[in-house]
Design an enzyme around this catalytic site. Structure first.
Site, short mmCIF file in Angstrom:
data_model
loop_
_atom_site.label_atom_id
_atom_site.label_comp_id
_atom_site.label_asym_id
_atom_site.label_seq_id
_atom_site.Cartn_x
_atom_site.Cartn_y
_atom_site.Cartn_z
N CYS A 79 44.84 41.58 44.99
CA CYS A 79 44.26 42.95 45.87
C CYS A 79 44.76 42.72 47.18
O CYS A 79 46.06 42.87 47.35
CB CYS A 79 42.81 43.18 45.75
SG CYS A 79 42.45 44.64 46.01
N HIS A 166 41.71 42.60 40.26
CA HIS A 166 40.75 41.49 40.36
C HIS A 166 40.55 40.56 39.15
O HIS A 166 39.79 41.06 38.12
CB HIS A 166 39.35 41.82 40.87
CG HIS A 166 39.45 42.27 42.34
ND1 HIS A 166 39.35 41.54 43.16
CD2 HIS A 166 39.77 43.53 42.75
CE1 HIS A 166 39.23 42.23 44.61
NE2 HIS A 166 39.56 43.51 44.24
N GLU A 168 39.47 37.92 38.52
CA GLU A 168 38.19 36.97 38.82
C GLU A 168 37.05 37.70 38.44
O GLU A 168 35.89 37.22 37.94
CB GLU A 168 37.91 36.65 40.32
CG GLU A 168 37.41 37.44 41.19
CD GLU A 168 38.51 38.35 41.92
OE1 GLU A 168 38.21 39.12 42.91
OE2 GLU A 168 39.60 38.56 41.25
#
Length: 505
Positions: A79, A166, A168
């Site tokens: 990001c 993202h 994660e």
């Protein structure tokens, strides 16, 4: 030397989540401020650049000198990290026509090791207001979405990648696979596990402590309990644990925890200090003042008990990795103080030993289970250090504490009975400083209100109220009102964090 991945933190809410995902892939990693890269560390195998609350175009945006990183290590920008790489290389990052937030799907995925085993159409999660509108010449786009052309890129001549989504977060379906692909590119040894941690930590503790004596303050919680068992495995009888009952524990908790610790073979001194704390808290209603009185009282009691012992050189603490990270901002200044980070050692002139300081909460639980600890100790909900002192709103009296203990005991027992306890992150009852009119039998009552709180979360940074079944809540309410004298009304808190907090005080 243990190989590692370094995560440079640019201030994202999900930086810790990146670290947890990497650890779940059996790879050791450390989170450091964006401007504190540990130069000269030969154990570093790769670098991840986190997201940020800033735009790269903001005057006060966090910017790092990556000259000693790019070209020397594999790098993954996430990001803001991806946008910063592009912007600092001559590309252009601008406000998007609309904020890119939520689910999207990747298309036009190029043949690239970062996307090995990931197919077109895979779901990702976007969360940014800016987008890369002009790529530097040596940046090659390797994936897009319907709205974002440069969803992912690779820099020619470098093992450097950027993704504007993202990986994660849970909503990115193949996010863990992408992170695993990056770790494969880094060639890092995936040998980080609870078993390896226990073996190496016990060996280090034996060497570090030798025949020195250690004291440890127990709270009954996961972190201090696992710390105690680890230290006990390393130094045995040279560890003395002190468990203080400040009168604000859950019902029968003092006796039950002492029994559990005895079962674990720990040397524990139990101190009943209820009256002392009740006297100090009499008439105090301000939440912060209550916290300070409880904190100071605990330190004073612990200090008095410690001075009864001889030749103590070390203080054991259950500090975990989020405590360390959150106690320092990415600029190196304290933004949040934790009870486990500072305080006692200076007063007591002891050296600190913190065997869990590199673990996340879920890793602490895995280590505890590997150590053979009982599940009810490991899976226990988080409980605040000041205990019920911040769940009795307003002034604290022994009578109010007893009312809350009884209500909380019913609530917790019924969560277990209905197999809901493990489905929530944290639950508890709160005694409100509100009396209301009720009718019991033919009698009018004017009694207290109990608020029930239950939240779901992964790390307590954000939390949603738990959608417990209405039938369950109705039965809990009836049970509390019928069996707890002094209560005639029960309410359920449906506030999320943010804007509310998990605790009321």
């Amino acid at each position: 030397m243990l190989e590692k991945i370094i995560i440079l933190d640019f201030g994202s809410q999900t930086t810790q989540l990146i670290g947890r995902r990497v650890r779940e892939l059996n790879t050791y990693c450390e989170i450091v401020p964006y401007n504190k890269f540990p130069s000269g560390d030969s154990s570093i195998k790769g670098v991840i650049l986190s997201g940020s609350p800033f735009s790269v175009n903001d005057a006060d945006a966090f910017k790092a000198d990556l000259s000693e990183i790019r070209g020397k290590y594999p790098v993954l920008g996430i990001c803001y990290g991806a946008q910063f790489l592009a912007n600092s290389s001559g590309g252009k990052v601008e406000k998007g026509d609309s904020r890119e937030y939520g689910r999207a799907h990747l298309v036009a995925i190029a043949d690239n090791p970062l996307f090995d085993g990931i197919s077109e159409g895979t779901q990702i999660w976007m969360s940014h207001g800016d987008t890369i509108t002009s790529m530097p010449d040596n940046f090659q786009i390797i994936a897009s979405t319907g709205d974002v052309k440069a969803a992912a890129y690779k820099i020619d001549g470098e093992q450097t990648w950027g993704v504007q989504f993202h990986p994660e977060v849970f909503h990115t379906t193949d996010g863990t696979k992408l992170l695993n692909n990056f770790l494969n590119i880094c060639g890092v040894s995936k040998d980080w596990s609870p078993v390896s941690f226990i073996e190496s930590t016990v060996a280090e503790l034996k060497e570090k402590l030798g025949d020195d004596k250690v004291i440890l303050a127990l709270s009954g919680g996961v972190d201090s309990s696992v710390t105690a068992v680890l230290l006990n495995r390393a130094i045995g009888k040279n560890l003395t644990c002190i468990f203080v009952d400040h009168g604000l524990l859950r019902k029968n908790e003092f006796e039950q925890v002492l029994k559990d610790y005895e079962h674990l073979g720990l040397n524990v001194i139990g101190v009943n200090a209820k009256d002392r704390f009740y006297r100090a808290l009499a008439g105090v209603t301000d939440p912060e003042q209550k916290r300070k009185i409880i904190g100071k009282g605990f330190i004073d009691v612990f200090d008095e008990e410690a001075h009864k012992l001889k030749d103590i050189k070390w203080l054991g603490q259950g500090t975990i990795y989020p405590d360390i990270i959150e106690s320092l901002s990415i600029t190196g200044t304290v933004i949040k103080s934790h009870h486990n980070v500072g305080g006692l050692p200076e007063k007591m002139n002891l050296k600190l030993v913190e065997p869990l300081r590199l673990l996340f909460k879920d890793e602490v639980r895995r280590v505890g289970l590997e150590l053979g600890m009982m599940e009810h100790l490991i899976k226990r909900h988080p409980f605040p250090g000041p205990g019920l002192g911040i769940r009795v709103l307003g002034d604290i009296t022994p009578e109010k504490v007893e009312i809350l203990q009884n209500a909380d005991s019913i609530y917790t027992r019924m969560l277990r009975d209905y197999h809901l306890y493990d489905q929530v992150w944290q639950a508890g009852a709160i005694l409100l400083p509100v009396r209301s009119v009720g009718v019991m039998g033919d009698e009018r009552t004017y009694d207290f209100t109990i608020a029930l709180r239950a939240v779901t979360s992964t790390d307590a940074m954000t939390a949603d109220w738990a959608h417990l079944p209405y039938e369950f809540l109705a039965k809990v309410s009836n049970e509390i009102i019928n069996k707890v004298k002094g209560v005639n009304r029960v309410v359920y808190d449906i506030s999320s964090k943010p804007p509310a907090t998990i605790e009321w005080e």
